[in-house]
Design an enzyme around this catalytic site. Structure first.
Site, short mmCIF file in Angstrom:
data_model
loop_
_atom_site.label_atom_id
_atom_site.label_comp_id
_atom_site.label_asym_id
_atom_site.label_seq_id
_atom_site.Cartn_x
_atom_site.Cartn_y
_atom_site.Cartn_z
N ASP A 22 10.50 -5.15 -2.49
CA ASP A 22 9.70 -4.22 -3.30
C ASP A 22 10.07 -2.77 -3.08
O ASP A 22 10.26 -2.02 -4.03
CB ASP A 22 8.20 -4.41 -3.03
CG ASP A 22 7.64 -5.64 -3.74
OD1 ASP A 22 8.37 -6.22 -4.57
OD2 ASP A 22 6.50 -6.01 -3.45
N ARG A 59 -1.49 1.76 9.18
CA ARG A 59 -1.44 2.51 7.92
C ARG A 59 -1.76 3.99 8.05
O ARG A 59 -1.07 4.82 7.48
CB ARG A 59 -2.32 1.85 6.86
CG ARG A 59 -1.93 0.41 6.50
CD ARG A 59 -0.45 0.22 6.36
NE ARG A 59 -0.08 -1.10 5.85
CZ ARG A 59 1.13 -1.62 5.91
NH1 ARG A 59 2.10 -0.94 6.50
NH2 ARG A 59 1.38 -2.80 5.41
N ASP A 86 -4.22 -2.23 1.80
CA ASP A 86 -3.29 -1.23 2.31
C ASP A 86 -3.12 -0.02 1.38
O ASP A 86 -2.99 1.11 1.85
CB ASP A 86 -1.93 -1.88 2.60
CG ASP A 86 -1.98 -2.73 3.86
OD1 ASP A 86 -2.76 -2.38 4.76
OD2 ASP A 86 -1.24 -3.73 3.94
N SER A 107 4.06 -13.51 2.49
CA SER A 107 4.09 -12.05 2.62
C SER A 107 3.76 -11.74 4.07
O SER A 107 2.74 -12.19 4.60
CB SER A 107 3.06 -11.43 1.68
OG SER A 107 2.75 -10.13 2.14
N1 ARG Z 1 -5.27 -8.68 5.56
C1 ARG Z 1 -4.70 -7.76 6.49
C2 ARG Z 1 -5.29 -6.39 6.31
O1 ARG Z 1 -5.80 -6.09 5.27
C3 ARG Z 1 -3.18 -7.75 6.45
C4 ARG Z 1 -2.59 -7.18 5.18
C5 ARG Z 1 -1.08 -7.30 5.10
N2 ARG Z 1 -0.72 -8.68 5.12
C6 ARG Z 1 0.44 -9.20 4.73
N3 ARG Z 1 0.60 -10.45 4.93
N4 ARG Z 1 1.37 -8.50 4.18
O2 ARG Z 1 -5.22 -5.59 7.20
#
Ligand code: ARG
Length: 405
Positions: A14, A94, A123, A174
């Site tokens: 991406d 983040r 995110d 992912s």
């Molecule tokens: N659910 C988790 C959060 O919101 C992880 C998000 C990213 N997960 C991923 N498999 N790319 O913090």
């Protein structure tokens, strides 16, 4: 000369497509910023890839220490665990990334920043709320939320522009990784009834293949910060890396969480967080020994607030600053050592000691040396039970007195 945008670049499909897309859709020069929060990738290959797919500049920033000292350890001191399960690895990274994006945009005189998040997750919220707090008015572009392409169309786009499609893009999962844990979603995991296939786990051994003998480790804390393993002093990054390996080998740290996203969706996420599992448990065990009952009760409420605010993208807020001050204050005597037993997916506290322990052998013992004055107990019970007796006499105890239907 075009305007510039700093893109948070992971090297994945991406964000690679985003480099090209930002040029096509916005006519921007892309500066790719890759942030190392302990994801053990080949960062020079990622840098090369960014340039190859069209970035005008590629920056790599080692942020492991910043991540541990300013994000992970404060969250550990707070005992922040989202919904009782998730140690918040992705969520904690983040705001740091947002800060580094904003810094880079200033240094490079860029007019915008960009990230690769979709429009369905947490995110995007964490990135954008943080960026807005740090640099109000800075333009934010979210290509993957705007371009309206399916996975397949993104792959076609990549092939059309000669952007290498990583083998991982063909994986149905992912994944997001940093020192504090690995997050895995999508594919078969979207069916909450399906047991996670063994292939999703790469940090932890399957508990049934873990060593037949338990492993013991001693973790030393100073004011709530882990500083030693088995007596050996380690910097935070190395300590976490070592625990990830050690506990992972024993199958510790697998989490299957059906969680509540900020955007209102319930989602199923698998986590691997061996070091976090061990450290959070050990830290709480030491707090149980060094904080009063009332401090512990109150701190648990703060822990829940703290976890929620991290999860919900509210790192750069006054509420956080205030709670962090409280948490810091609670940690002044959380110093000592905790012994943990790791065995086939389990992690147990089996010993703890502290120079500031509130545990008193003289008060607790049933043997010789008992200092507890048992003759004072009837008086205590008389007063403690006073409101109970009064109410029971006047109003009765209702249905609670029934023993048959
Ligand atoms: N659910 C988790 C959060 O919101 C992880 C998000 C990213 N997960 C991923 N498999 N790319 O913090």
């Amino acid at each position: 000369m075009s305007d510039k945008v700093v893109l948070a670049y992971s090297g994945g499909l991406d964000t690679s497509v985003a480099i090209r897309w930002l040029r096509e859709a916005y006519n921007l020069d892309v500066i790719a910023l890759t942030i190392d929060v302990g994801n053990e990738r080949d960062f020079s290959a990622i840098e090369q890839k960014a340039l190859k797919v069209g970035a005008v500049k590629a920056l790599v920033k080692d942020a492991k220490e910043l991540f541990v000292n300013y994000f992970v350890f404060p969250a550990l001191q707070a005992d922040a665990i989202y919904e009782g399960q998730y140690p918040l690895a992705t969520a904690l990274s983040r705001p740091l990334m947002a800060k580094l994006l904003v810094d880079a945009a200033r240094e490079e005189a860029a007019s915008a920043v960009a990230h690769g998040c979709t429009g369905k997750g947490n995110d995007q919220v964490r990135f954008e709320v943080s960026i807005n707090a740090l640099s109000p008015g800075l333009k934010i572009i979210a290509p993957a939320r705007e371009w309206d392409m399916t996975r397949e169309e993104t792959i076609n786009y990549a092939q059309r522009y000669d952007i290498p499609v990583p083998i991982t893009a063909s994986s149905p999962y992912s994944i997001d990784e940093n020192l504090w844990g690995k997050s895995i979603e999508c594919g078969v995991l979207e069916d909450p009834w399906v047991e996670p296939p063994e292939e999703v786990f790469t940090w932890t051994r399957s508990p049934d293949k873990a060593p037949d003998k338990p492993g013991y480790i001693e973790i030393g804390f100073d004011q709530g910060i882990p500083i030693t393993i088995d007596g050996q002093e380690l910097d935070g990054v190395s300590l976490i890396q070592r625990l990830n390996r050690l506990a992972g080998m024993h199958g510790v740290g697998r989490i299957d969480h059906l969680e509540n996203r900020l955007v209102g969706i319930k989602s199923r996420e698998i986590y691997e967080a061996p070091a976090a599992a061990v450290l959070l448990q050990a830290h709480q065990a030491l707090e149980a020994m060094t904080l009063s009952k009332d401090q512990l009760r109150f701190k648990q409420k703060v822990a829940m607030e703290y976890a929620d605010l991290i999860y919900n993208g509210l790192w750069f807020t006054s509420l956080h600053q205030d709670l962090a001050a409280y948490v810091q204050s609670t940690q002044r005597f959380v110093t000592g050592t905790v012994r943990m037993k790791l065995f086939k997916g389990n992690c147990q506290v089996v010993g703890r000691k502290s120079p500031k322990s509130l545990y008193s052998f003289g008060l607790a013992t049933y043997d010789k040396g008992d200092q507890f004055d048992q003759s004072a107990s009837p008086g205590f019970i008389h007063i403690w039970g006073l409101p109970v007796r009064t109410q029971a006499q006047i109003q009765g105890i209702g249905d609670l007195g029934k023993t048959e239907k």
